[in-house]
Design a protein around this motif. Structure first.
Motif, short mmCIF file in Angstrom:
data_model
loop_
_atom_site.label_atom_id
_atom_site.label_comp_id
_atom_site.label_asym_id
_atom_site.label_seq_id
_atom_site.Cartn_x
_atom_site.Cartn_y
_atom_site.Cartn_z
N ARG A 120 0.81 -1.22 0.00
CA ARG A 120 0.00 0.00 0.00
C ARG A 120 0.85 1.27 0.00
N LYS A 121 1.98 1.22 0.68
CA LYS A 121 2.89 2.37 0.68
C LYS A 121 4.32 1.83 0.62
N TRP A 122 5.22 2.62 0.06
CA TRP A 122 6.62 2.21 -0.03
C TRP A 122 7.49 3.45 -0.19
N LEU A 123 8.73 3.29 0.13
CA LEU A 123 9.73 4.33 -0.12
C LEU A 123 11.10 3.69 -0.26
N VAL A 124 12.01 4.43 -0.85
CA VAL A 124 13.36 3.93 -1.16
C VAL A 124 14.40 4.78 -0.45
N THR A 125 15.36 4.11 0.18
CA THR A 125 16.50 4.78 0.80
C THR A 125 17.77 4.03 0.41
N ASP A 126 18.92 4.56 0.81
CA ASP A 126 20.14 3.77 0.65
C ASP A 126 20.10 2.60 1.62
N ALA A 127 20.94 1.61 1.39
CA ALA A 127 20.89 0.36 2.15
C ALA A 127 21.25 0.54 3.63
N ALA A 128 21.96 1.62 3.95
CA ALA A 128 22.40 1.81 5.33
C ALA A 128 21.36 2.54 6.19
N ALA A 129 20.28 3.00 5.59
CA ALA A 129 19.27 3.76 6.34
C ALA A 129 18.60 2.88 7.38
N HIS A 130 18.26 3.47 8.52
CA HIS A 130 17.63 2.72 9.61
C HIS A 130 16.15 2.49 9.31
N ASP A 131 15.71 1.25 9.46
CA ASP A 131 14.32 0.91 9.14
C ASP A 131 13.32 1.68 10.00
N GLY A 132 13.59 1.71 11.30
CA GLY A 132 12.63 2.29 12.23
C GLY A 132 12.32 3.75 11.98
N ALA A 133 13.28 4.50 11.45
CA ALA A 133 13.07 5.92 11.21
C ALA A 133 12.06 6.17 10.11
N ARG A 134 11.71 5.15 9.33
CA ARG A 134 10.77 5.31 8.21
C ARG A 134 9.33 5.00 8.61
N LEU A 135 9.10 4.56 9.82
CA LEU A 135 7.76 4.16 10.22
C LEU A 135 6.70 5.25 10.01
N PRO A 136 6.91 6.50 10.43
CA PRO A 136 5.86 7.51 10.23
C PRO A 136 5.48 7.72 8.76
N ASP A 137 6.44 7.56 7.85
CA ASP A 137 6.16 7.78 6.43
C ASP A 137 5.51 6.58 5.77
N LEU A 138 5.57 5.42 6.42
CA LEU A 138 5.03 4.20 5.83
C LEU A 138 3.62 3.87 6.28
N LEU A 139 3.22 4.37 7.43
CA LEU A 139 1.92 4.00 7.97
C LEU A 139 0.78 4.46 7.07
N ASP A 140 -0.14 3.55 6.80
CA ASP A 140 -1.27 3.80 5.91
C ASP A 140 -2.50 4.12 6.75
N LYS A 141 -2.91 5.38 6.73
CA LYS A 141 -4.05 5.81 7.54
C LYS A 141 -5.38 5.38 6.95
N THR A 142 -5.38 4.85 5.71
CA THR A 142 -6.63 4.40 5.10
C THR A 142 -6.99 2.98 5.50
N ASN A 143 -6.08 2.27 6.18
CA ASN A 143 -6.37 0.89 6.57
C ASN A 143 -7.55 0.87 7.53
N THR A 144 -8.45 -0.08 7.34
CA THR A 144 -9.67 -0.13 8.14
C THR A 144 -9.43 -0.59 9.57
N ALA A 145 -8.24 -1.13 9.86
CA ALA A 145 -7.90 -1.56 11.22
C ALA A 145 -6.64 -0.81 11.67
N SER A 146 -6.43 -0.78 12.98
CA SER A 146 -5.37 0.07 13.53
C SER A 146 -4.07 -0.67 13.86
N GLY A 147 -4.07 -2.01 13.78
CA GLY A 147 -2.89 -2.77 14.17
C GLY A 147 -1.71 -2.57 13.25
N VAL A 148 -0.52 -2.49 13.83
CA VAL A 148 0.73 -2.33 13.08
C VAL A 148 1.72 -3.40 13.54
N TRP A 149 2.11 -4.31 12.64
CA TRP A 149 3.06 -5.37 12.96
C TRP A 149 4.41 -5.08 12.32
#
Length: 357
Positions: free
Chosen positions: A228-257
């Motif tokens: 539903r959402k994606w973004l590209v960074t260099d391979a050394a970028a930290h995964d966790g820092a991308r969480l706010p930009d990846l979250l899909d607010k249109t999802n009908t449920a609120s759970g995030v795994w």
């Protein structure tokens, strides 16, 4: 050997259809005309006043990029397969003797999409079509990232330091050909994986695998397994820092795994403030054993979260995902096409599953 006639070719294609031509089914499932307006805005065309060979159709060229993404092919290989495979010609609407786009034409078309930053719009266009077909983002979302390899760079320590600092290494400015072939956006990183238990009973040592390239950060819906959402960074970028930009607010449920890379106080606070329910794995306490309760909770979360690994397994397996271009902008177009092509294959599978036997 006599030249094949029209009916010979038709008979051959009919036989391929009986065996299950994936591309024929893809053509029936997806209306590629929905991309035409976006493609025509992104890729300029000559009015023909200066003569020359007529340009290839926008949608045809876009379908060529889809074929590339589905098969992990470079431009030269894509040109060869278009000349060689009847199923590809049928998918593209080409006759046996029709000209096909050459490698330079494919590169130029993709470059226009890159300059226009068109790939996000094309991805969102198809996502809208998925929603119209009934495939809403449902049941929560799964987050993860994977490394997409790029051609390795052989640089000196001084050159690496300059690139990391965001500058051009000394001497490269005077060598434009060399500068064009150097990817200054991709990065090295080390990926750790669990080693198999040793037969001699000694402690296992995690494997450290150096990788060079980019990261494909993905958010997929839990219900359908669609990106539903994606973004590209260099391979050394930290995964966790991308969480706010990846979250899909249109999802009908609120759970995030997500795995432990996404567990931080900042991310947990962000999710609470924005109405998401964290199902992110908890980390092992430093210097202490993992509490049994936490271990069991993580195991249950893994049963859900692991489904996103199927996406990356398909992209790196049958799709042979790789970046052969130079620079982040071009890598984003390539990886975006990979994500779009994956969703097309997934949609085709979901539609087959939906139809009663």
């Amino acid at each position: 050997m006599k030249a094949p006639g029209f009916f010979d070719i038709e008979e051959c294609l009919a036989g391929l259809s009986k065996k299950g031509d994936v591309l024929e089914h893809l053509s029936r499932t997806i209306d590629f005309e929905l991309f035409r307006a976006d493609l025509e805005r992104a890729v300029p065309r000559s009015n023909g006043a200066k003569g020359g060979r007529p340009p290839f159709d926008h949608v045809l060229m876009f379908k060529v990029l889809i074929l590339q993404a589905m098969n992990g092919l470079g431009d030269e290989a894509a040109e060869y397969f278009m000349r060689d495979r009847l199923t590809w010609k049928r998918f593209l609407g080409l006759g046996i003797a029709d000209p096909v786009p050459d490698a330079n034409t494919i590169w130029t078309f993709r470059q226009h999409l890159t300059k226009a930053s068109a790939i996000k719009g094309l991805f969102e266009r198809f996502d809208a079509a998925l929603r119209e077909a009934g495939y809403l983002a449902m049941s929560g979302q799964l987050l993860d990232a994977t490394i997409v390899a790029a051609p390795k760079q052989r640089n000196t320590d001084g050159e690496k330091a300059a690139i990391k600092a965001g500058t051009i290494p000394d001497g490269w400015q005077d060598k434009p050909a060399k500068l064009r072939q150097k990817d200054r956006d991709a990065r090295w990183t080390v990926k750790y994986s669990k080693a198999k238990p040793r037969e001699d009973g000694q402690p296992q040592v995690d494997l450290a695998v150096p990788s060079f390239g980019y990261k494909n950060h993905v958010s997929a819906d839990r219900a359908h397994g669609l990106i539903r959402k994606w973004l590209v960074t260099d391979a050394a970028a930290h995964d966790g820092a991308r969480l706010p930009d990846l979250l899909d607010k249109t999802n009908t449920a609120s759970g995030v795994w997500a795995d432990t890379a996404y567990r931080s106080e900042k991310n947990e606070t962000f999710m609470v403030k924005n109405g998401f329910v964290s199902q992110v794995h908890r980390k092992k306490p430093k210097g202490k054993p993992m509490p049994d309760r936490t271990r069991k909770a993580n195991a249950l979360k893994s049963m859900v979260r692991s489904k996103i690994e199927h996406i990356f397994a398909h992209q790196k397996g049958p799709m042979a995902a790789i970046v052969r271009t130079i620079g982040k902008a071009r890598a984003e177009t390539k990886i975006g096409m990979i994500n779009l092509a994956y969703n097309m294959r997934r949609f085709m599978w979901l539609e087959r599953k939906r139809v009663p036997a």
